[in-house]
Design a protein around this motif. Structure first.
Motif, short mmCIF file in Angstrom:
data_model
loop_
_atom_site.label_atom_id
_atom_site.label_comp_id
_atom_site.label_asym_id
_atom_site.label_seq_id
_atom_site.Cartn_x
_atom_site.Cartn_y
_atom_site.Cartn_z
N ILE A 6 -15.23 -1.10 4.08
CA ILE A 6 -15.24 -1.38 2.65
C ILE A 6 -13.92 -0.87 2.08
N CYS A 7 -13.22 -1.71 1.34
CA CYS A 7 -11.99 -1.26 0.70
C CYS A 7 -12.35 -0.23 -0.37
N PRO A 8 -11.75 0.98 -0.32
CA PRO A 8 -12.15 2.00 -1.29
C PRO A 8 -11.56 1.77 -2.69
N PHE A 9 -10.85 0.67 -2.87
CA PHE A 9 -10.29 0.39 -4.20
C PHE A 9 -11.06 -0.72 -4.90
N CYS A 10 -11.21 -1.87 -4.19
CA CYS A 10 -11.93 -2.97 -4.83
C CYS A 10 -13.37 -3.04 -4.33
N PHE A 11 -13.71 -2.19 -3.33
CA PHE A 11 -15.06 -2.10 -2.77
C PHE A 11 -15.56 -3.41 -2.18
N LEU A 88 -2.71 -3.12 3.91
CA LEU A 88 -3.19 -3.43 2.57
C LEU A 88 -4.53 -4.13 2.65
N CYS A 89 -5.34 -3.91 1.65
CA CYS A 89 -6.58 -4.67 1.54
C CYS A 89 -6.21 -6.12 1.25
N PRO A 90 -6.71 -7.09 2.03
CA PRO A 90 -6.33 -8.48 1.80
C PRO A 90 -6.82 -9.01 0.45
N ARG A 91 -7.80 -8.33 -0.15
CA ARG A 91 -8.35 -8.82 -1.40
C ARG A 91 -7.61 -8.31 -2.63
N CYS A 92 -7.25 -6.99 -2.61
CA CYS A 92 -6.67 -6.41 -3.83
C CYS A 92 -5.25 -5.90 -3.61
N HIS A 93 -4.78 -5.90 -2.34
CA HIS A 93 -3.44 -5.42 -1.99
C HIS A 93 -3.22 -3.94 -2.29
#
Ligand SMILES: [Zn+2]
Ligand SMILES: [Zn+2]
Length: 764
Positions: A6-11, A88-93
């Motif tokens: 889970i991306c800890p920024f955009c979850f 980088l998270c592919p969703r939120c960078h």
């Protein structure tokens, strides 16, 4: 290495094989550009930063296989040809933590209604985990990036710990992009100086009003439904039932009714996001934690909630159960509908109470003295749920030891199954002899009672009777079946054993438990006492040391006294040659609370039994039955097995116990409102015929006592509603049964027979 995380920024749930990278070269060597994705996520028009580097497309079979087998850890920038490992998270960078995918990632969501104290909770919890919990559980909490360090310092640590000021309410994440920066930590557990486990823990401070079950795409919402544990903070001072019980001068926040809906909204959101049916029980563990418990101290006399928690190295299940049970019963009184909503929505939940500041900040905006208490307990419970810390049970300790080998409960089960089946072959003989079961009671720590389902070979005397007739030598169970006494007692067990000695008349054993006993005094005490039992025993200091302090509350009856008495105080124990001994004891008598005319209770249940003892199922225990609306005076309140009981006297002078769930506090200045509340509560439930008849009688009686015409009219209309409901409860073909016909006869003037429906209705 895990494939998904889970991306800890955009979850967002992301595939770690398909991440993006950011060029790490100096801006002078590789020109920065606008990252539209990141700008979008941060809610700004443009964000100039280093170039985004995509993973090169796999073309050959070998490359495709490699991409499927291993997650890429570095790529080469297509512009400056430098290597970079910034994923980088592919969703939120957002830049992913370097540990992502390597360890268990836990997102703990802290949510709560407006002004429930979320920010204070997070500030104090993080300090607590970094210091005390770290020492007790051999773990360390480290911030994972600079933003976490900066945001924690500026928004949490500095206001509370340095300026000693109250943090202002969390702004909505939609209104302030700064709030979107989550606090990300790694929590690493050590075992003999080696790392045993590492988890990534994310706190995201979200405002209650941000929750909207319809929009599953918003970051705040993903944070909740992708979390591994939820801490739901509730402010008891916002609950109407608590407000009326508190002393009049308590500074209070605004009343807030959204608390009740918050839970429903969270549940609905999680189900929507995961596409589950409304009957699905959510598996994310939910810790329901009441904040600001310091303000409730007047209501919590003698409760363990007034003491710091004692979890040291293990998650103490006894302590947890006692807090969980007490909070649950309190909650049943304060917000019963919340409990029902919890049980219908969450598979695993527990109740906690804490204070982050230790003082009530309403009114003044200053924290005079920071005295946090029990903030860590919900957090420890979540760690325990995820098997990162153990409890005192053997299985839990074993699993924790085996963790580095990644052995699961299932495999352990298989091994145990084999061992047990081998043992069973040899143990068949033993199983035929009488078996013993434990019966846990409040009077004694453990009583052995023969199981009646197994034929007895020898008569057993005494054990089933009252504790006062217990033989001085306890009956030993057959060797090898059960062990009643553990080899090394905890201080609490030791104190229980001491009172069991006094209760059982075992003078010698009681004398042995003193460091320097006064034998004459002890003998007199034991002869004098008819019975004694422990109501509460709590360890006040850490168990590890050689001298501990224990607080107790005991009730008992002396032969010379007519009534029972209650004593409370502390015992100082010292470890002498590996055994606990009583060094000092200071008990003083607790006098019963005199009935105060100001605080009374009103009965909300129909035909509630007034009982001799605070327990529901027991024949001959009922003194009398109390009608709806009876006003009674409380003498004493106890919590037993998680249920609260009041000792009361009726207006006629009868004494006994009632379960708190059938009562409501009565505001003597506004009795009429209480009558209305009782009636509405009953009418909104599934009341049967008998209850409705009782309710009618009650409303008829009180509507005549009330002087204000508007109130009298309100009670009258409630009376008619109850009457109509009672008529609906009469089966069509049983109008002539005495039970129903008497009622119809008495109400004849107010009702009429409806030919078309074949039933009785209230006259228009
Ligand atoms: Zn992301
Ligand atoms: Zn570059």
């Amino acid at each position: 290495m895990k494939r998904y995380s889970i991306c800890p920024f955009c979850f967002e749930r992301i595939n770690l094989h398909k991440v993006d990278f950011r060029c790490a070269n100096a801006p002078g060597r590789c020109s920065p550009e606008n990252d539209v994705v990141l700008a979008n996520f941060l809610g700004v028009s443009s964000h100039i930063t280093n170039k985004v580097v995509k993973i090169p497309l796999a073309t050959t079979v070998w490359e495709k296989l490699k991409a499927w087998l291993w997650a890429p850890r570095e790529v080469i920038c297509g512009v400056c040809h430098e290597k970079t490992s910034l994923r980088l998270c592919p969703r939120c960078h957002s830049e992913l933590p370097y540990t992502i995918g390597e360890y268990q990632d836990l997102i703990f969501a802290v949510i709560g209604a407006k002004e429930a104290g979320k920010s204070h909770y997070i500030s104090v919890l993080i300090e607590k985990v970094r210091n005390e919990i770290g020492a007790h559980f051999e773990c360390s909490l480290q911030p994972l990036n600079d933003e976490t360090i900066r945001r924690y310092r500026e928004d949490f640590y500095n206001p509370v710990f340095r300026k000693k000021e109250v943090i202002q309410a969390t702004l909505s994440a939609r209104a302030d992009s700064r709030v979107r920066v989550p606090l990300i930590y790694t929590l690493s557990f050590k075992k003999k100086r080696k790392i045993r486990d590492v988890v990534t823990i994310v706190f995201f401070d979200t405002a209650g009003e941000d929750l909207d079950s319809e929009d599953t795409l918003r970051t705040e919402n993903k944070y909740i439904y992708n979390s591994s544990g939820i801490i739901l903070l509730l402010d008891p001072l916002q609950l109407p039932a608590v407000r009326v019980e508190l002393p009049a001068n308590t500074p209070l926040p605004g009343e807030n009714s959204e608390t009740e809906y918050l839970l429903e909204r969270v549940a609905k959101l999680i189900r929507m996001a995961h596409g589950k049916r409304p009957t699905y029980l959510i598996k994310i563990p939910l810790a329901v934690a009441f904040s600001k418990m310091d303000a409730l101290e007047p209501l919590l006399e003698g409760s363990s909630l007034n003491y710091p928690s004692q979890h040291d190295g293990i998650f103490d299940l006894n302590e947890f159960e006692s807090v969980n049970g007490e909070m649950e019963s309190r909650m049943r009184e304060w917000a019963g509908s919340l409990i029902q909503s919890l049980e219908h929505n969450f598979k695993s939940h527990a109740f906690f109470g804490f204070t982050a500041l230790g003082c009530n900040p309403h009114g003044s905006q200053k924290i005079d003295k920071l005295r946090p208490r029990r903030v860590e307990e919900p957090f420890l419970w979540l760690l325990w749920k995820h098997k990162l810390i153990g409890d005192q049970t053997f299985l839990s300790q074993l699993l924790l030891k085996l963790r580095p080998f990644k052995i699961s409960v299932f495999m352990l089960g298989v091994v145990f199954g084999l061992v047990i089946s081998v043992l069973l072959v040899g143990i068949g003989e033993v199983l035929l002899s009488p078996t013993y079961v434990y019966e846990k009671t409040d009077e004694l720590p453990v009583r052995l009672v023969p199981d009646d389902s197994v034929p007895r070979r020898f008569p057993v005397t005494g054990a089933e009777k009252q504790p006062s007739t217990l033989p001085s030598v306890p009956i030993e169970p057959p060797k090898g079946v059960v062990k009643a006494v553990p080899s090394l007692q905890s201080p609490v067990e030791f104190v229980r054993a001491y009172y069991a000695d006094i209760n059982g008349g075992d003078v010698e054993s009681a004398i042995r438990k003193w460091k320097s006993p006064n034998e004459v005094q002890l003998r007199t005490l034991i002869e004098e006492s008819q019975w004694v039992k422990i109501n509460r025993v709590t360890l006040l200091t850490r168990e590890r040391s050689d001298s501990v302090e224990v607080s107790v509350e005991v009730s008992g009856k002396q032969k010379s006294q007519r009534t029972q008495q209650k004593w409370a105080g502390t015992l100082v124990l010292e470890k002498v040659a590996g055994e606990w001994k009583i060094f000092e004891m200071q008990l003083s008598e607790v006098l019963p609370i005199s009935p105060s005319p100001a605080r009374k209770l009103i009965m909300t249940g129909a035909g509630v039994g007034l009982r001799k003892e605070p327990r529901s199922a027991r024949q001959g225990n009922v003194v009398t039955q109390l009608q709806i609306g009876s006003v009674v005076s409380p003498l004493e309140k106890i919590t037993k097995k998680g249920e609260a009981w009041y000792k009361i006297t009726t207006s006629g002078g009868q004494e006994g116990w009632v379960h708190s769930k059938y009562t409501m506090p009565l505001d003597s200045n506004n009795q009429e409102q209480a009558y209305v509340d009782v009636a509405k509560r009953k009418l909104s439930s599934q009341a049967d015929f008998g209850t409705l008849v009782e309710l009618c009688n009650f409303l008829n009686r009180v509507s005549q006592q009330v002087s204000a015409p508007a109130r009298a009219a309100e009670l009258k209309s409630l009376y008619l509603a109850a009457l109509q409901r009672s008529l609906e409860q009469i089966p069509r073909d049983q109008h002539d049964k005495p039970r129903y016909s008497n009622w119809l006869k008495r109400q004849r003037a107010k009702i009429e027979y409806n030919e078309s429906t074949g039933g009785w209705v209230v006259k228009k």
